[in-house]
Design a protein around this motif. Structure first.
Motif, PDB file in Angstrom:
ATOM      1  N   ARG A 151      13.597  10.025  43.106  1.00 45.69           N
ATOM      2  CA  ARG A 151      12.746  10.849  42.249  1.00 45.69           C
ATOM      3  C   ARG A 151      11.750  11.656  43.075  1.00 45.69           C
ATOM      4  NH1 ARG A 151      14.509  10.849  36.813  1.00 45.69           N
ATOM      5  NH2 ARG A 151      15.884   9.027  36.662  1.00 45.69           N
ATOM      6  N   GLU A 197       4.624  18.164  36.160  1.00 46.61           N
ATOM      7  CA  GLU A 197       5.849  17.864  35.422  1.00 46.61           C
ATOM      8  C   GLU A 197       7.029  17.551  36.348  1.00 46.61           C
ATOM      9  OE1 GLU A 197       7.612  22.376  34.643  1.00 46.61           O
ATOM     10  OE2 GLU A 197       6.547  21.330  33.034  1.00 46.61           O
ATOM     11  N   ARG A 214      10.608  13.256  38.335  1.00 43.01           N
ATOM     12  CA  ARG A 214      11.860  13.897  37.912  1.00 43.01           C
ATOM     13  C   ARG A 214      12.876  13.818  39.045  1.00 43.01           C
ATOM     14  NH1 ARG A 214      11.748  20.282  36.777  1.00 43.01           N
ATOM     15  NH2 ARG A 214      10.672  19.640  34.860  1.00 43.01           N
TER      16      ARG A 214
END
Length: 334
Positions: free
Chosen positions: A277, A292, A296
């Motif tokens: 990640r 954000e 991810r």
């Protein structure tokens, strides 16, 4: 009076005098060499206006011009020896000479040593994509019918044309040279900033253009961390220090948006090899666009080679804490 230059930047399709193209990043730097007409006229403090023949891409103020040297391959028509020919994507023969009309598949070639130039203009940059058409930009040049890739333009006319577009104000176009011309009555009075023209010798990254082309072929117009993006906004990011390696390793790079690339190189954006990640520095979490990304997974398929390079990048910027000697561990026997 502010001097402006309209310069052509059309990515991998950019051609001049039958060469292999240039490694441009419109919002940060623009490259050319001494085979280009007007190559020595652009100076620090000038406004540089980038377009792709169809529309405005953006404009900035040149803060530095780097110079170097490079061996360059030049191509020419085998019939008339002129470099003015067009490479055709869908027709055969693959090339047509604009001078004599000859058709051919393989152009003639020669090498020569050239002086290279690269402007730095990212400190003062305004994205202008789509604000003005190619026809409108040509009309702002000293010679509207010119075919040169670097041509002088009228900054005052360009400024007025941009101000006529919806939503722009004079504050958006703070690119004046400080002599008062074109300023508004309530404009902020600023002390002049020392200027001049500094030439810097730099090493040129040989093969950077083909390296980027291969990444675009592998992944398309996609930033590996943020997703789809225009090709002009994507840079070929090495996952290792190119300055140390000086090689373009297979599967050793990813396409990254220019701002993400800068933060990646600084180690403020990394990929945790244990989780796969993305992790961003705490100081970036206050910016939604970067916050954000935290946690991810990369948005492109990674090969084992990518993962090896990303793990090395992680270890460089997130070193494991040093082991504490037993004698210093609370409660340990002395």
């Amino acid at each position: 009076m502010t001097t402006a230059w309209l310069v052509l930047a059309v990515g991998d399709d950019r051609q001049h005098g039958g060469n292999d193209g240039y490694d441009d990043d419109p919002s940060q730097h623009y490259s050319w060499d001494d085979t280009v007409p007007n190559h020595g006229r652009i100076a620090v403090g000038d406004v540089i206006v980038l377009w792709d023949k169809k529309q405005l891409l953006g404009l900035g103020v040149v803060s530095e011009i780097e110079t170097g040297s490079q061996t360059k391959t030049l191509y020419f028509c085998p019939e008339c020896n002129k470099a003015d020919f067009k490479r055709r994507k869908r027709l055969t023969p693959a090339c047509r000479c604009n001078k004599c009309g000859a058709l051919f598949d393989v152009p003639g070639s020669k090498t020569r040593q050239v002086v290279t130039y690269r402007s730095r203009h990212g400190e003062v940059w305004m994205d202008g994509r789509g604000l003005l058409t190619g026809r409108e930009l040509r009309a702002l040049c000293d010679s509207p019918d010119s075919q040169l890739s670097m041509r002088p333009a009228r900054w005052e006319k360009l400024r007025d044309a941009l101000l006529a577009t919806e939503g722009l104000t004079i504050d958006d176009l703070d690119m004046e040279d400080g002599d008062g011309e074109g300023s508004t009555a309530d404009a902020e009075v600023r002390s002049p900033i020392a200027g001049g023209h500094r030439m810097a010798n730099v090493r040129t990254r040989v093969g950077q253009g083909p390296f980027r082309k291969q990444l675009l072929k592998d992944h398309g117009q996609v930033c590996a961390f943020t997703g789809p993006a225009p090709a002009a906004a994507l840079q070929a990011a090495h996952l290792y220090s190119y300055a140390d390696e000086s090689e373009h390793h297979d599967w050793g790079g990813l396409l990254l948006r220019n701002d993400v690339h800068s933060l990646f190189d600084r180690g403020q954006i990394v990929v945790n090899p244990d989780t796969g990640r993305i992790e961003v520095d705490d100081e970036l979490l206050g910016y939604p666009a970067y916050a954000e990304l935290h946690g991810r997974a990369p948005l492109v398929s990674l090969r084992p080679e990518h993962e090896v390079w990303l793990a090395a990048h992680w270890r460089t910027h997130r070193p494991a804490p040093a082991a504490v000697p037993p004698s210093r561990v609370p409660g340990a026997a002395s």
